[in-house]
Design a protein around this motif. Sequence first.
Motif, mmCIF file in Angstrom:
data_model
loop_
_atom_site.group_PDB
_atom_site.id
_atom_site.type_symbol
_atom_site.label_atom_id
_atom_site.label_comp_id
_atom_site.label_asym_id
_atom_site.label_seq_id
_atom_site.Cartn_x
_atom_site.Cartn_y
_atom_site.Cartn_z
ATOM 1 N N TRP A 1 0.837 -1.205 0.000
ATOM 2 C CA TRP A 1 0.000 0.000 0.000
ATOM 3 C C TRP A 1 0.871 1.254 0.000
ATOM 4 N N ILE B 1 3.831 -0.083 4.512
ATOM 5 C CA ILE B 1 2.523 -0.509 4.993
ATOM 6 C C ILE B 1 1.844 -1.316 3.899
ATOM 7 N N ASN B 2 1.316 -2.464 4.283
ATOM 8 C CA ASN B 2 0.595 -3.327 3.359
ATOM 9 C C ASN B 2 -0.887 -3.349 3.721
ATOM 10 N N TRP B 3 -1.691 -3.695 2.717
ATOM 11 C CA TRP B 3 -3.076 -4.051 3.018
ATOM 12 C C TRP B 3 -3.037 -5.484 3.528
ATOM 13 N N PHE C 1 -4.400 -8.325 6.808
ATOM 14 C CA PHE C 1 -5.448 -8.637 7.786
ATOM 15 C C PHE C 1 -4.945 -9.715 8.728
ATOM 16 N N ILE D 1 -13.166 -3.812 8.572
ATOM 17 C CA ILE D 1 -11.813 -3.319 8.254
ATOM 18 C C ILE D 1 -11.084 -2.926 9.535
ATOM 19 N N ALA E 1 -7.639 -5.170 10.748
ATOM 20 C CA ALA E 1 -6.405 -4.527 10.295
ATOM 21 C C ALA E 1 -5.205 -5.035 11.088
ATOM 22 N N ASN F 1 -2.312 -3.109 11.044
ATOM 23 C CA ASN F 1 -1.478 -1.932 11.263
ATOM 24 C C ASN F 1 -2.376 -0.751 11.603
ATOM 25 N N GLN G 1 -4.221 1.254 8.516
ATOM 26 C CA GLN G 1 -5.395 0.563 7.992
ATOM 27 C C GLN G 1 -6.534 0.585 9.005
ATOM 28 N N VAL H 1 -8.346 3.790 8.704
ATOM 29 C CA VAL H 1 -9.294 3.832 7.580
ATOM 30 C C VAL H 1 -10.661 3.338 8.038
ATOM 31 N N ASP I 1 3.132 -1.246 11.986
ATOM 32 C CA ASP I 1 2.661 -2.623 12.019
ATOM 33 C C ASP I 1 2.484 -3.085 13.462
#
Length: 665
Positions: free
Chosen positions: A63, A71-73, A75, A125, A129, A131, A134, A137, A192
């Motif tokens: 992401w 940072i990644n998307w 879960f 979401i 998440a 992190n 996310q 968001v 994270d």
Amino acid sequence: MLISIILLPLIGFFSASVLGRFLGKGACYITFFNTFLSFIASSFLAYKVIKLGIGYKLLLTPWVYSDFLKINWGFQFDTLTVVMLFVITFISSLVHLYSLEYMEFDPHLTRFMSYLSLFTFFMLILVTADNFLQMFVGWEGVGLSSYLLINFWYTRIQANKAAIKAMLVNRVGDYAILFGVFLIYYVFNSLDYDVVFGLASRVNSSTFSLFGLKLAYIDIITFLLFVGAMGKSAQFGLHTWLPDAMEGPTPVSALIHAATMVTAGVFLLFRCSYFFELSSFSLNVVLVIGSITAFFSSSVGLFQNDIKKIIAYSTCSQLGYMIFACGLSNYDVAMFHLSNHAFFKALLFLGAGSVIHAMNDEQDLRKFGGLKLRLPLSYAAMLIGSLALIGFPFLSGFYSKDTILELAYAKYTTLGHFAYFLGTLSVFSTAFYSTRLLYLVFLSEPNGHREVTLGSHEPGFKMAAALCLLTLFSIFIGYLTKDLFIGFGTSFWKSAIFILPINNIAVDIEFIPVVFKLIPLFLTIFGVISPYFIYTKYVNNFYIIKNNFIFKKFYNFLNRKWYFDRLYNEFVSQTILTHGFNFFYNDVDRGFLEQFGPFGIIQMLKEASNNVQNIYHGSRVYHFFLLFFGFLTIFLVIFFFPFFVLLLDVLILFIVMSMINNLSI
């Protein structure tokens, strides 16, 4: 399966919002079935995680990649997440089903159902998440969805005000959590969860100086995160938006109070237990604010007359219990109470919605009465929900609320006993207003319009099915999950929740004096009996007492919510508006920015143009000649400047040579 849990509500949202005008009510059923499928998938996932004792992590896509910030998307599905997924998707599925009948004749049903699915998606979401960015968001997404749902009937001015109020009050907490996230990245160079929680103990002693004070980074981070949680979970000071949110349709209230918006702040404390356990300062703040909220909200609910606002203040009170349980470092007990509370609070709101629906959208308690025989299912549902709320033995609320109070006393500190004292007083208030609500709605003499009362009827199959399922869970869920969540020796939570050994006081509740275990029970019984006698045998005496000058002041103080709205409106909001108008609007906007912006430039050009025009027309000939010769001189100097420089250089050289010759002679 993992990603489908999250995406199914989003697909439902697009189905109802984009295709709603083509599919009609079919789109509404798509949103329900998608949410229900998400619940089925969540149930299978919860079974696997609990049975196998392992969690799952899913990396979807990169992401944000910038220098050290990666940072990644992604879960994560640990025990904390799967419990929240089960609660959210189950309650949301029943609210969708309930809404299909409750909002059946609303011309904008598809838009309403799409908002419900969007609300569910953002909450999923938030809890899945891995992190902080996310998570933020989802955090902002549930705020946006709550605004849309509270303001669903946007032609009503009160709905507009309530939605704006919810958004503005939550902005305070959102700014705090945003600064907290910035500080987390500054300290840990990562957002994270696994990284920052793993390094938390290493920066525990890191400090910085501010205005001569030495502050710990971990204290500031946890304090900012808690202020963010205060906004979402409507804690004391930032609570004013929650009762006003009742302007939205009743299914919205059930979803906000039971499974989504208000649980987000408490969930954040669970998730960040690795931080809070290292900050005794923040734990004390959490304990004090939570206990004050529990007492304040329950006291305000004593003499409210709106059926939904009474239940809303009970939500604030129960959230106070969850928060101060976190302040006692018993996140597992707080999570246990959250899951129990979700079912009986959804039952109370949907039961209230059934009564409101049957009484032509009437919400004033003083216009109900005599509905026990006309609405037996709604009466049974609200009776079970109220008994679970007050902690009646062997219902779901009994197992978690009493445990929290006993833990507060077993802390054996001043703040612990302070929380126990306020929490115990809240027990009486909760029992009083719950019984008062039941009596005035169902047991008292009819006080409403005769036609409305005689025309009241039970809900249809969809609403009744939701009420029956929630009734069963409100009775049995506490008993079935007690040993799993908070039993001695349970390893259910694993690494999802962290409690320092020194803060684990679960064993100590077995050794507190029995009288302190029985006080909440006696106050509950007294709170149940009191309104019955007040509103039956001593109603005339109570009327006389209400007209007493001192009691009237006390009654108004509670009925008007400790005058918090008046305090904010007159001293906070009005002060901000006054200074905003006098400084930012008059001095900055209409002053500095306009004078040095386009308006000022235009005025300057106009004045210059007028002056040149006057000179050109010959009104001031000497000015014209002065400007002419002035500009001519400037032009000649600029044009012949190289020649002037060369002449000056030759002159200087001649003078220097003459001086040298004189010296040689």
